[in-house]
Design an enzyme around this catalytic site. Structure first.
Site, mmCIF file in Angstrom:
data_model
loop_
_atom_site.group_PDB
_atom_site.id
_atom_site.type_symbol
_atom_site.label_atom_id
_atom_site.label_comp_id
_atom_site.label_asym_id
_atom_site.label_seq_id
_atom_site.Cartn_x
_atom_site.Cartn_y
_atom_site.Cartn_z
ATOM 1 N N ASP A 1 2.241 2.643 2.577
ATOM 2 C CA ASP A 1 2.123 3.432 3.806
ATOM 3 C C ASP A 1 3.371 3.278 4.673
ATOM 4 O O ASP A 1 4.002 2.229 4.686
ATOM 5 C CB ASP A 1 0.882 2.994 4.580
ATOM 6 C CG ASP A 1 -0.397 3.354 3.830
ATOM 7 O OD1 ASP A 1 -0.291 4.098 2.847
ATOM 8 O OD2 ASP A 1 -1.474 2.907 4.237
ATOM 9 N N CYS B 1 0.817 -1.214 0.000
ATOM 10 C CA CYS B 1 0.000 0.000 0.000
ATOM 11 C C CYS B 1 0.848 1.259 0.000
ATOM 12 O O CYS B 1 0.336 2.346 -0.241
ATOM 13 C CB CYS B 1 -0.960 0.000 1.187
ATOM 14 S SG CYS B 1 -0.119 0.014 2.776
ATOM 15 N N CYS C 1 -3.076 5.256 5.638
ATOM 16 C CA CYS C 1 -4.532 5.252 5.665
ATOM 17 C C CYS C 1 -5.062 5.567 7.071
ATOM 18 O O CYS C 1 -4.301 5.592 8.042
ATOM 19 C CB CYS C 1 -5.027 3.886 5.225
ATOM 20 S SG CYS C 1 -4.733 2.630 6.462
ATOM 21 N N CYS D 1 -2.682 -2.901 8.642
ATOM 22 C CA CYS D 1 -2.362 -1.549 9.110
ATOM 23 C C CYS D 1 -1.925 -1.595 10.579
ATOM 24 O O CYS D 1 -1.019 -0.866 10.990
ATOM 25 C CB CYS D 1 -3.559 -0.624 8.950
ATOM 26 S SG CYS D 1 -4.427 -0.823 7.376
#
Ligand code: FES
Length: 140
Positions: free
Chosen positions: A37, A35, A60, A104
């Site tokens: 991140d 992603c 995110c 995450c």
């Protein structure tokens, strides 16, 4: 049911412990290649206790909420306790995350581990390599 719990929304909208800790003595950064991140955790360790902690997350909403909750969970705690923090514990404290957002919370667990590892290395403290095998690989 809403996709995100009230707690996730709260920590996303009002993240705790955001920023840079200028006098940090342990810093850990991790990224998720898929992603893109990135999460960075700053620790100020005094006498084996996490006296202060801050984070910067370019990611995110779930990553921001996870970092915020994770920092709250380890603040004021001994390093040994911070090392046992799992992404499951972070997720539970947030009253859950959608399945495709679990990764995450893994960033938070790994960033904290890397920050503790960085502290140990800076201080020349012996550490159990086994405990850090997941985060030491691929370290910059
Ligand atoms: Fe990558 Fe959340 S989508 S950390």
């Amino acid at each position: 049911m809403a996709l995100y719990s009230e707690k996730v929304m709260d920590h996303f909208r009002n993240p705790r412990n955001v920023g840079v800790l200028e006098d940090a003595n342990g810093i850990g950064e991790v990224g998720n290649a898929k992603c893109g991140d990135i999460m960075k955790i700053y620790l100020k360790v005094v006498d084996g206790i996490i006296a202060d902690v801050k984070f910067e997350t370019f990611g995110c909403g779930s990553a921001i909420a996870s970092s915020s909750m994770a920092t709250e969970l380890i603040k004021g705690k001994p390093l040994s306790e911070a090392l046992t923090l799992t992404n499951q514990a972070v997720t539970e404290a947030l009253d859950g995350l959608p399945a495709h957002k679990i990764h995450c919370s893994v960033l938070a667990e790994e960033a904290i581990k890397r920050a503790v590892l960085d502290y140990y290395k800076r201080q020349g403290i012996e550490y159990d390599k086994e405990l850090f095998k997941d985060v030491e690989e691929g370290e910059d």
